[in-house]
Design a protein around this motif. Structure first.
Motif, mmCIF file in Angstrom:
data_model
loop_
_atom_site.group_PDB
_atom_site.id
_atom_site.type_symbol
_atom_site.label_atom_id
_atom_site.label_comp_id
_atom_site.label_asym_id
_atom_site.label_seq_id
_atom_site.Cartn_x
_atom_site.Cartn_y
_atom_site.Cartn_z
ATOM 1 N N VAL A 70 4.019 7.464 1.450
ATOM 2 C CA VAL A 70 4.740 6.496 2.281
ATOM 3 C C VAL A 70 4.347 5.102 1.840
ATOM 4 O O VAL A 70 3.158 4.782 1.756
ATOM 5 N N GLN A 71 5.359 4.282 1.552
ATOM 6 C CA GLN A 71 5.100 2.910 1.144
ATOM 7 C C GLN A 71 5.041 2.001 2.361
ATOM 8 O O GLN A 71 5.757 2.203 3.345
ATOM 9 N N SER A 72 4.191 1.004 2.264
ATOM 10 C CA SER A 72 4.082 0.028 3.340
ATOM 11 C C SER A 72 4.913 -1.198 3.007
ATOM 12 O O SER A 72 5.433 -1.354 1.900
ATOM 13 N N SER A 73 5.037 -2.069 3.978
ATOM 14 C CA SER A 73 5.655 -3.365 3.723
ATOM 15 C C SER A 73 4.717 -4.201 2.845
ATOM 16 O O SER A 73 3.559 -3.846 2.622
ATOM 17 N N SER A 74 5.234 -5.308 2.360
ATOM 18 C CA SER A 74 4.471 -6.137 1.426
ATOM 19 C C SER A 74 3.832 -7.323 2.139
ATOM 20 O O SER A 74 4.317 -7.785 3.180
ATOM 21 N N VAL A 75 2.743 -7.808 1.549
ATOM 22 C CA VAL A 75 2.028 -8.968 2.065
ATOM 23 C C VAL A 75 1.910 -9.972 0.937
ATOM 24 O O VAL A 75 1.521 -9.618 -0.182
ATOM 25 N N LYS A 76 2.243 -11.228 1.223
ATOM 26 C CA LYS A 76 2.201 -12.264 0.196
ATOM 27 C C LYS A 76 0.759 -12.578 -0.195
ATOM 28 O O LYS A 76 -0.136 -12.636 0.648
ATOM 29 N N GLN B 74 5.606 0.410 7.726
ATOM 30 C CA GLN B 74 6.245 1.130 6.631
ATOM 31 C C GLN B 74 7.304 0.231 5.988
ATOM 32 O O GLN B 74 7.771 -0.740 6.583
ATOM 33 N N ALA B 75 7.687 0.578 4.775
ATOM 34 C CA ALA B 75 8.726 -0.197 4.101
ATOM 35 C C ALA B 75 10.035 -0.144 4.866
ATOM 36 O O ALA B 75 10.853 -1.061 4.780
ATOM 37 N N SER B 76 10.239 0.924 5.651
ATOM 38 C CA SER B 76 11.464 1.045 6.448
ATOM 39 C C SER B 76 11.442 0.183 7.700
ATOM 40 O O SER B 76 12.448 0.084 8.402
ATOM 41 N N GLY B 77 10.305 -0.433 8.011
ATOM 42 C CA GLY B 77 10.195 -1.252 9.207
ATOM 43 C C GLY B 77 9.541 -0.542 10.373
ATOM 44 O O GLY B 77 9.234 -1.170 11.387
ATOM 45 N N LYS B 78 9.293 0.759 10.259
ATOM 46 C CA LYS B 78 8.633 1.497 11.335
ATOM 47 C C LYS B 78 7.129 1.296 11.245
ATOM 48 O O LYS B 78 6.585 0.916 10.218
ATOM 49 N N HIS B 79 6.458 1.595 12.349
ATOM 50 C CA HIS B 79 5.008 1.501 12.376
ATOM 51 C C HIS B 79 4.404 2.579 11.482
ATOM 52 O O HIS B 79 5.061 3.572 11.112
ATOM 53 N N LEU B 80 3.131 2.403 11.176
ATOM 54 C CA LEU B 80 2.401 3.413 10.400
ATOM 55 C C LEU B 80 1.988 4.542 11.340
ATOM 56 O O LEU B 80 0.814 4.824 11.572
ATOM 57 N N SER B 81 2.989 5.195 11.892
ATOM 58 C CA SER B 81 2.818 6.255 12.871
ATOM 59 C C SER B 81 3.729 7.409 12.467
ATOM 60 O O SER B 81 4.924 7.203 12.200
ATOM 61 N N PHE C 65 0.837 -1.190 0.000
ATOM 62 C CA PHE C 65 0.000 0.000 0.000
ATOM 63 C C PHE C 65 0.877 1.247 0.000
ATOM 64 O O PHE C 65 2.053 1.211 0.383
ATOM 65 N N SER C 66 0.275 2.353 -0.432
ATOM 66 C CA SER C 66 0.897 3.672 -0.326
ATOM 67 C C SER C 66 -0.125 4.622 0.266
ATOM 68 O O SER C 66 -1.302 4.590 -0.112
ATOM 69 N N PHE C 67 0.323 5.467 1.181
ATOM 70 C CA PHE C 67 -0.546 6.428 1.848
ATOM 71 C C PHE C 67 0.034 7.827 1.649
ATOM 72 O O PHE C 67 1.236 8.039 1.807
ATOM 73 N N GLN C 68 -0.833 8.784 1.337
ATOM 74 C CA GLN C 68 -0.377 10.163 1.156
ATOM 75 C C GLN C 68 -0.496 10.916 2.470
ATOM 76 O O GLN C 68 -1.567 10.969 3.081
ATOM 77 N N LEU C 69 0.606 11.506 2.918
ATOM 78 C CA LEU C 69 0.654 12.255 4.169
ATOM 79 C C LEU C 69 0.234 13.708 3.931
ATOM 80 O O LEU C 69 0.122 14.158 2.787
#
Length: 704
Positions: free
Chosen positions: A428-434, A464-471, A418-422
């Protein structure tokens, strides 16, 4: 008419056009007004009407200039009443009253709401004609009006001194025009509506008579507040909804308006600040705030609870300057746990925390099919499988394992993200889900197991793709995210760009996009589509791909060293994420139109002091529909209907594209607490079971 150029006009010209269109009168400043002649003409007209038996025009006997409306002279009224006394007078009065009410409703229904004085003026026009020089005189017409509405006429500044000629005007509506300044106003004005203009300043002379001012949906800032206090000292009601006021300190200066009882900042950035309602109610004697009557409990909390002390800014790590320090910081980060404790506060001095939570993604097969498969491709693949099965059955061989064409297209390693607009416009890109379920292993030489897609994708552990929470910690002063270079201790406290940025984002809504992430290409450089095609199909497609590869190799040999880098670029192109769809989540109503009293706990009441930040503002959506990328900004699809049970809402729901997914349990929070340090439990996946082997083959295998 679409494409027609809008002509900007002055206030004087707008009044003249409306008057001519509605009444047929052409106002002129060259015609002199003869008051005695006008009274005689009216008296004569009333006498003629009386002889004809028409009592419609019998109105009060005050002078036309004192009444502010058309009326007969005193002598005319006496003559009319002298002809009918007692019962006849009552009958005439009843008849006249009934006709007047009916015609007033008829006038309102016909759209004659440009002035409440319009009906009285039309009586004069019907009696004396639209070319009567006294009626067309500016000296008569402009003092005649007490109520005037001129919206949507492209009026521009300056209003000019012509407005002073409306010496009896008490109500003026100039909403939805192109005004940038309130530069002149009639001295007797009591109500002014100037909504949805471009007003950023008020520079008129003081108007002590004004008691209501509506300037909502204008870019009015803090300077405008100061000018309002200077120009309108006796205001009772002030509407500044959806303006650019972003400072509570500046808003509290309205306490100098001692008579102010109704105030509205709904939709303005200042309404997003902690304990905004309680702060204003403590300092201003308001009876209603943001259209909600002040309750006794809320007023008591506002007076009994002391304001919170300034929240200390949480120190942010400064950027590392030297190489040695950078290495030390890297080693410390490597030894530290993956998740570091965040600031427990949901907000502080010049910042607040935005957090997103997601539940599951379901019904996503349609989006994948529309984005990844060509028309007719699925039917062709199923027909090929059917032919292969018939061929194997005819030869007495084992039937091949059935395969889903869409699942094979996605691949065992295919994922979605997913991508979310701030609020600052960044994505911001999210991590991936299989996408696929876990499958079984096969021995070398056996056909690979089929790919089976998950019907529901769990998203509770999404980061997030960086490993941080969606915060995200939002900087309310400079905008963007809080960082070491822009800590609130060093930034300008008068700046509120971040609050304006957040308000704009909430009005637009949260933009979400979902992407398909293809598996990485194999070591040979071939893309995933090429590898799938080579394994899943043969014949013409494979020959075509081989010819294309040979042609590419020939071109690379001719172009030399420059062409040697092209295969890597082509491989990179093949693994680019594929946009599937998205949506816009509306956030204006739950956050910008908050009118509920602040949530105050008993512990806070006992302490007698407000905390530094409020309880999290939480907006939960059980279901959000993700539409295909081609329609993700279509307003008919994206904007939810305000009345979901209405017929129009049902038609809008039927118009939704069939290829849409559902994102469940989406939560958007402002002033959010840090995410929990423990991860939510991972859901157990149902693995794909291997097909049962034929008995004959199993025995033969056992014998071997």
């Amino acid at each position: 008419m679409p494409g027609k150029k809008v002509e900007n006009i002055s206030f004087r010209e707008a009044f003249g056009r409306v008057l001519l269109h509605r009444t047929g009168l052409a106002v002129s400043d060259r015609l002199e007004l003869h008051k005695e002649l006008l009274d005689n003409e009216l008296e004569l007209a009333l006498r003629l009407d009386g002889f004809a038996g028409d009592a419609e025009g019998l109105v009060g006997g005050e002078d036309v200039f004192d009444q502010g409306a058309a009326s007969a002279g005193t002598s005319g009224k006496g003559t009319a009443k002298g002809k009918s006394k007692g019962k006849g007078e009552g009958k005439a009065d009843g008849k006249g009253e009934g006709k007047g009410e009916g015609k007033g409703e008829e006038a309102r229904a016909s759209g004659a709401t440009w002035s409440e004085d319009a009906e009285e003026l039309m009586k004069l026009v019907r009696r004396l004609g639209p070319r009567n020089p006294n009626l067309c005189s500016e000296a008569f017409l402009k003092p005649f009006f007490r109520d005037l509405r001129l919206p949507e006429l492209s009026i521009v500044n300056p209003l000019g001194e012509d407005v002073f000629k409306f010496s009896k005007l008490t109500f003026l509506d100039v909403s939805r025009n192109a005004l940038v300044d309130i530069d002149q106003l009639p001295p007797t004005l009591q109500y002014l509506k100037a909504y949805s203009n471009r007003i950023s300043r008020v520079s008129c002379r003081p108007v002590p008579s004004l008691c209501f001012l509506g300037l909502g949906h204008n870019p009015l800032g803090h300077d405008g507040l100061r000018e309002i206090r200077r120009c309108f000292p006796n205001l009772l009601s002030l509407d500044l909804s959806y303006t650019d006021v972003a400072s509570l300190e500046k808003a509290l200066e309205l306490r100098k308006l001692g008579k102010l009882r109704h105030l509205c900042f709904l939709g303005s950035p200042v309404s997003l600040l902690p304990f905004y309602r309680l702060t204003l109610l403590r300092e201003l004697p308001l009876q209603a705030l943001d259209g909600v009557v002040t309750q006794d409990d809320e007023a008591a909390d506002a007076q009994s609870l002391r304001p919170a002390p300034p929240a200390p800014d949480v120190p942010v790590e400064a950027p590392v300057e030297t190489a040695e320090a950078a290495e030390a910081a890297a080693e410390a980060a490597a030894e530290a746990p993956a998740e570091t404790a965040e600031d427990p506060a949901g907000g502080g001095c010049g910042w607040l925390r935005l957090r997103l939570e997601l539940g599951k993604l379901v019904q996503h097969f349609a989006l994948l099919k529309e984005a990844l498969m060509q028309p007719g491709e699925e039917e062709e693949a199923l027909a090929a499988q059917k032919a292969a099965a018939e061929k194997a059955a005819a030869a007495g061989e084992e039937e091949p394992v059935p395969r889903d064409p869409l699942a094979e297209k996605c691949g065992q390693e295919g994922e979605v993200r997913f991508s979310f607009q701030l609020p600052d416009g960044s994505w911001v890109q999210s991590s991936s889900v299989k996408l696929a379920k876990k499958t079984y292993e096969v021995e070398e030489g056996e056909p690979k197991p089929p790919v089976v897609l998950k019907e529901a994708l769990p998203l509770a552990r999404l980061k997030q793709a960086s490993g941080k929470h969606l915060s995200f910690d939002l900087d309310l002063q400079c905008g963007g995210l809080r960082s070491a270079e822009r800590s609130s201790a060093e930034s300008d406290l008068d700046k509120q760009d971040g609050l304006l940025e957040l308000r704009t984002w909430l009005r637009k809504g949260l933009a979400i996009k979902v992407f398909y992430v293809p598996p990485p290409p194999p070591a040979g450089g071939a893309g995933v589509e090429g590898s799938d095609a080579a394994e899943g199909s043969a014949g013409v497609d494979g020959a075509a791909e081989g010819q294309a590869a040979e042609g590419a190799e020939g071109e690379a040999g001719e172009l030399g060293e420059k062409a040697e880098a092209d295969p890597s670029k082509e491989a990179a192109k093949k693994v680019e994420d594929v946009p599937l769809g998205g949506c816009i989540v509306p956030l204006e109503a739950p956050f910008l139109r908050r009118t509920a009293p602040e949530s105050i706990s008993e512990a806070v009441r006992e302490a007698g002091q407000l905390p530094a930040y409020p309880e999290p503002w939480r907006h939960a959506l059980p279901e959000v529909r993700l539409v295909p990328m081609a329609q993700w900004l279509n307003p008919e699809v994206q904007v939810p209907h305000p009345f979901p049970d209405s017929k129009a809402a049902r038609h809008a729901a039927e118009a939704l594209p069939a290829a849409s997914a559902v994102l469940s349990d989406l939560v958007v929070m402002l002033y959010a607490e840090p995410p929990p340090t423990t991860e939510p439990p991972e859901e157990e996946e149902e693995a794909v079971q291997p097909p049962a082997a034929p008995k004959g083959k199993a025995k033969a295998k056992a014998k071997k």
